[in-house]
Design a protein around this motif. Structure first.
Motif, PDB file in Angstrom:
ATOM      1  N   ALA A 133       0.841  -1.204   0.000  1.00 32.26           N
ATOM      2  CA  ALA A 133       0.000   0.000   0.000  1.00 32.26           C
ATOM      3  C   ALA A 133       0.873   1.249   0.000  1.00 32.26           C
ATOM      4  O   ALA A 133       0.634   2.188  -0.776  1.00 32.26           O
ATOM      5  CB  ALA A 133      -0.943  -0.016   1.195  1.00 32.26           C
ATOM      6  N   LYS A 134       1.891   1.274   0.844  1.00 35.92           N
ATOM      7  CA  LYS A 134       2.755   2.457   0.945  1.00 35.92           C
ATOM      8  C   LYS A 134       3.581   2.689  -0.318  1.00 35.92           C
ATOM      9  O   LYS A 134       3.910   3.820  -0.646  1.00 35.92           O
ATOM     10  CB  LYS A 134       3.656   2.344   2.172  1.00 35.92           C
ATOM     11  N   LYS A 135       3.901   1.635  -1.043  1.00 38.31           N
ATOM     12  CA  LYS A 135       4.647   1.778  -2.299  1.00 38.31           C
ATOM     13  C   LYS A 135       3.721   2.142  -3.466  1.00 38.31           C
ATOM     14  O   LYS A 135       4.144   2.793  -4.413  1.00 38.31           O
ATOM     15  CB  LYS A 135       5.382   0.473  -2.636  1.00 38.31           C
ATOM     16  N   THR A 136       2.480   1.677  -3.393  1.00 40.32           N
ATOM     17  CA  THR A 136       1.558   1.827  -4.510  1.00 40.32           C
ATOM     18  C   THR A 136       0.790   3.144  -4.486  1.00 40.32           C
ATOM     19  O   THR A 136       0.658   3.815  -5.511  1.00 40.32           O
ATOM     20  CB  THR A 136       0.572   0.644  -4.519  1.00 40.32           C
ATOM     21  N   TRP A 137       0.263   3.497  -3.328  1.00 46.25           N
ATOM     22  CA  TRP A 137      -0.620   4.667  -3.241  1.00 46.25           C
ATOM     23  C   TRP A 137      -0.007   5.969  -3.750  1.00 46.25           C
ATOM     24  O   TRP A 137      -0.654   6.688  -4.518  1.00 46.25           O
ATOM     25  CB  TRP A 137      -1.116   4.823  -1.811  1.00 46.25           C
ATOM     26  N   PRO A 138       1.213   6.328  -3.339  1.00 47.26           N
ATOM     27  CA  PRO A 138       1.756   7.609  -3.810  1.00 47.26           C
ATOM     28  C   PRO A 138       1.874   7.698  -5.326  1.00 47.26           C
ATOM     29  O   PRO A 138       1.752   8.776  -5.897  1.00 47.26           O
ATOM     30  CB  PRO A 138       3.134   7.673  -3.142  1.00 47.26           C
ATOM     31  N   ILE A 139       2.071   6.576  -5.973  1.00 47.87           N
ATOM     32  CA  ILE A 139       2.167   6.572  -7.435  1.00 47.87           C
ATOM     33  C   ILE A 139       0.775   6.523  -8.063  1.00 47.87           C
ATOM     34  O   ILE A 139       0.461   7.285  -8.969  1.00 47.87           O
ATOM     35  CB  ILE A 139       3.043   5.395  -7.912  1.00 47.87           C
ATOM     36  N   ALA A 140      -0.086   5.647  -7.557  1.00 51.13           N
ATOM     37  CA  ALA A 140      -1.419   5.468  -8.131  1.00 51.13           C
ATOM     38  C   ALA A 140      -2.283   6.722  -7.981  1.00 51.13           C
ATOM     39  O   ALA A 140      -3.120   7.003  -8.837  1.00 51.13           O
ATOM     40  CB  ALA A 140      -2.109   4.276  -7.479  1.00 51.13           C
ATOM     41  N   TYR A 141      -2.087   7.446  -6.907  1.00 49.54           N
ATOM     42  CA  TYR A 141      -2.988   8.564  -6.609  1.00 49.54           C
ATOM     43  C   TYR A 141      -2.350   9.946  -6.727  1.00 49.54           C
ATOM     44  O   TYR A 141      -2.998  10.939  -6.435  1.00 49.54           O
ATOM     45  CB  TYR A 141      -3.577   8.387  -5.207  1.00 49.54           C
ATOM     46  N   LYS A 142      -1.086  10.025  -7.177  1.00 48.32           N
ATOM     47  CA  LYS A 142      -0.388  11.318  -7.195  1.00 48.32           C
ATOM     48  C   LYS A 142      -1.100  12.374  -8.038  1.00 48.32           C
ATOM     49  O   LYS A 142      -1.023  13.555  -7.728  1.00 48.32           O
ATOM     50  CB  LYS A 142       1.063  11.152  -7.625  1.00 48.32           C
ATOM     51  N   GLU A 143      -1.798  11.980  -9.074  1.00 46.90           N
ATOM     52  CA  GLU A 143      -2.511  12.941  -9.923  1.00 46.90           C
ATOM     53  C   GLU A 143      -4.012  12.941  -9.639  1.00 46.90           C
ATOM     54  O   GLU A 143      -4.773  13.572 -10.362  1.00 46.90           O
ATOM     55  CB  GLU A 143      -2.239  12.628 -11.394  1.00 46.90           C
ATOM     56  N   VAL A 144      -4.412  12.226  -8.589  1.00 42.39           N
ATOM     57  CA  VAL A 144      -5.837  12.048  -8.297  1.00 42.39           C
ATOM     58  C   VAL A 144      -6.245  12.781  -7.025  1.00 42.39           C
ATOM     59  O   VAL A 144      -7.261  13.471  -6.996  1.00 42.39           O
ATOM     60  CB  VAL A 144      -6.163  10.538  -8.184  1.00 42.39           C
ATOM     61  N   ILE A 145      -5.447  12.621  -5.962  1.00 44.56           N
ATOM     62  CA  ILE A 145      -5.725  13.271  -4.684  1.00 44.56           C
ATOM     63  C   ILE A 145      -4.426  13.864  -4.148  1.00 44.56           C
ATOM     64  O   ILE A 145      -3.341  13.527  -4.611  1.00 44.56           O
ATOM     65  CB  ILE A 145      -6.357  12.297  -3.650  1.00 44.56           C
ATOM     66  N   SER A 146      -4.543  14.738  -3.159  1.00 36.97           N
ATOM     67  CA  SER A 146      -3.362  15.402  -2.602  1.00 36.97           C
ATOM     68  C   SER A 146      -2.500  14.417  -1.814  1.00 36.97           C
ATOM     69  O   SER A 146      -2.974  13.384  -1.341  1.00 36.97           O
ATOM     70  CB  SER A 146      -3.793  16.550  -1.684  1.00 36.97           C
ATOM     71  N   SER A 147      -1.231  14.765  -1.645  1.00 37.56           N
ATOM     72  CA  SER A 147      -0.328  13.925  -0.848  1.00 37.56           C
ATOM     73  C   SER A 147      -0.803  13.870   0.605  1.00 37.56           C
ATOM     74  O   SER A 147      -0.637  12.847   1.268  1.00 37.56           O
ATOM     75  CB  SER A 147       1.111  14.413  -0.942  1.00 37.56           C
ATOM     76  N   GLU A 148      -1.433  14.930   1.081  1.00 38.64           N
ATOM     77  CA  GLU A 148      -1.988  14.927   2.435  1.00 38.64           C
ATOM     78  C   GLU A 148      -3.110  13.902   2.555  1.00 38.64           C
ATOM     79  O   GLU A 148      -3.201  13.174   3.542  1.00 38.64           O
ATOM     80  CB  GLU A 148      -2.499  16.323   2.819  1.00 38.64           C
ATOM     81  N   GLN A 149      -3.977  13.840   1.542  1.00 34.27           N
ATOM     82  CA  GLN A 149      -5.066  12.861   1.581  1.00 34.27           C
ATOM     83  C   GLN A 149      -4.519  11.441   1.437  1.00 34.27           C
ATOM     84  O   GLN A 149      -5.027  10.522   2.077  1.00 34.27           O
ATOM     85  CB  GLN A 149      -6.119  13.143   0.507  1.00 34.27           C
ATOM     86  N   ILE A 150      -3.496  11.252   0.645  1.00 32.84           N
ATOM     87  CA  ILE A 150      -2.879   9.932   0.516  1.00 32.84           C
ATOM     88  C   ILE A 150      -2.383   9.467   1.881  1.00 32.84           C
ATOM     89  O   ILE A 150      -2.684   8.353   2.317  1.00 32.84           O
ATOM     90  CB  ILE A 150      -1.727   9.939  -0.517  1.00 32.84           C
ATOM     91  N   ARG A 151      -1.627  10.322   2.568  1.00 35.10           N
ATOM     92  CA  ARG A 151      -1.107   9.963   3.898  1.00 35.10           C
ATOM     93  C   ARG A 151      -2.245   9.676   4.873  1.00 35.10           C
ATOM     94  O   ARG A 151      -2.209   8.695   5.625  1.00 35.10           O
ATOM     95  CB  ARG A 151      -0.203  11.065   4.447  1.00 35.10           C
ATOM     96  N   TYR A 152      -3.269  10.529   4.854  1.00 32.70           N
ATOM     97  CA  TYR A 152      -4.412  10.356   5.759  1.00 32.70           C
ATOM     98  C   TYR A 152      -5.103   9.011   5.519  1.00 32.70           C
ATOM     99  O   TYR A 152      -5.392   8.269   6.454  1.00 32.70           O
ATOM    100  CB  TYR A 152      -5.402  11.511   5.563  1.00 32.70           C
ATOM    101  N   MET A 153      -5.354   8.688   4.245  1.00 32.41           N
ATOM    102  CA  MET A 153      -6.066   7.454   3.921  1.00 32.41           C
ATOM    103  C   MET A 153      -5.213   6.216   4.208  1.00 32.41           C
ATOM    104  O   MET A 153      -5.734   5.199   4.660  1.00 32.41           O
ATOM    105  CB  MET A 153      -6.542   7.485   2.469  1.00 32.41           C
ATOM    106  N   LEU A 154      -3.914   6.298   3.960  1.00 34.85           N
ATOM    107  CA  LEU A 154      -3.039   5.174   4.306  1.00 34.85           C
ATOM    108  C   LEU A 154      -3.078   4.913   5.809  1.00 34.85           C
ATOM    109  O   LEU A 154      -3.194   3.769   6.244  1.00 34.85           O
ATOM    110  CB  LEU A 154      -1.603   5.435   3.850  1.00 34.85           C
ATOM    111  N   ASP A 155      -2.981   5.980   6.591  1.00 38.30           N
ATOM    112  CA  ASP A 155      -3.049   5.830   8.051  1.00 38.30           C
ATOM    113  C   ASP A 155      -4.409   5.299   8.489  1.00 38.30           C
ATOM    114  O   ASP A 155      -4.497   4.482   9.399  1.00 38.30           O
ATOM    115  CB  ASP A 155      -2.785   7.166   8.753  1.00 38.30           C
TER     116      ASP A 155
END
Length: 166
Positions: A19-41
């Motif tokens: 998840a931590k390796k995939t999300w930042p790449i899969a969602y970088k153009e979709v949601i903010s990096s703040e939302q990525i971190r929030y959702m991963l947590d």
């Protein structure tokens, strides 16, 4: 050869890592990096994953090749209603995408649904996520659109997709 197997408590760190390796790449153009971190947590903490693994209506499946975990999916039977199997999560490491691993995971999910006498698959995918096209290619159809408030000022703006297995 890629194999699919059920995940157990010993695999929690593998699921978190993918998840931590995939999300930042899969969602970088979709949601903010703040939302990525929030959702991963929110969704990929050890307690959440362990609870899902221990729930008799849920399961995680790992895709592996020569002992290396390349992807996973998380499912739940009878969600949103008794005739469905819901795919909560499906992620494949970015450098192994396009090799058929996601398709193998969906095929495993289809078999799991049928073994429970279920003929409908259900999932949410962000409207801007390229995975939408992957699911569409596999026969999923848009059922409706859904905006979900997930807290902290963030929302999930999704398509709800369904695949009929009958």
């Amino acid at each position: 050869m890629i194999t699919i197997r059920a995940a157990g408590k010993a695999d929690i760190s593998k699921i978190e890592e993918i998840a931590k390796k995939t999300w930042p790449i899969a969602y970088k153009e979709v949601i903010s990096s703040e939302q990525i971190r929030y959702m991963l947590d929110l969704m990929y903490n050890k307690a959440k994953i362990e609870a899902a693994i221990q729930d008799p209506n849920q399961a995680f499946w790992l895709a592996e090749k020569q002992g290396e975990t390349l992807g996973f999916c998380g499912i739940e039977v009878h969600n949103p209603t008794s005739e469905y199997l819901r795919i909560h999560k499906l992620y494949v490491l970015p450098d192994t995408q396009g090799l058929g691993i996601g398709k193998l995971l969906v095929e495993k999910v289809m078999g799991e649904a049928q073994s429970h006498g279920l003929h409908l698959l259900h999932l949410n995918v962000n409207k801007k996520n390229k995975a939408y096209y992957f699911y569409q290619k596999l026969g999923f159809k848009i059922d409706r659109e859904e905006v979900i408030d997930i807290g902290n000022g963030f929302v999930m703006d999704d398509f709800v997709m369904v695949k009929d297995l009958s």
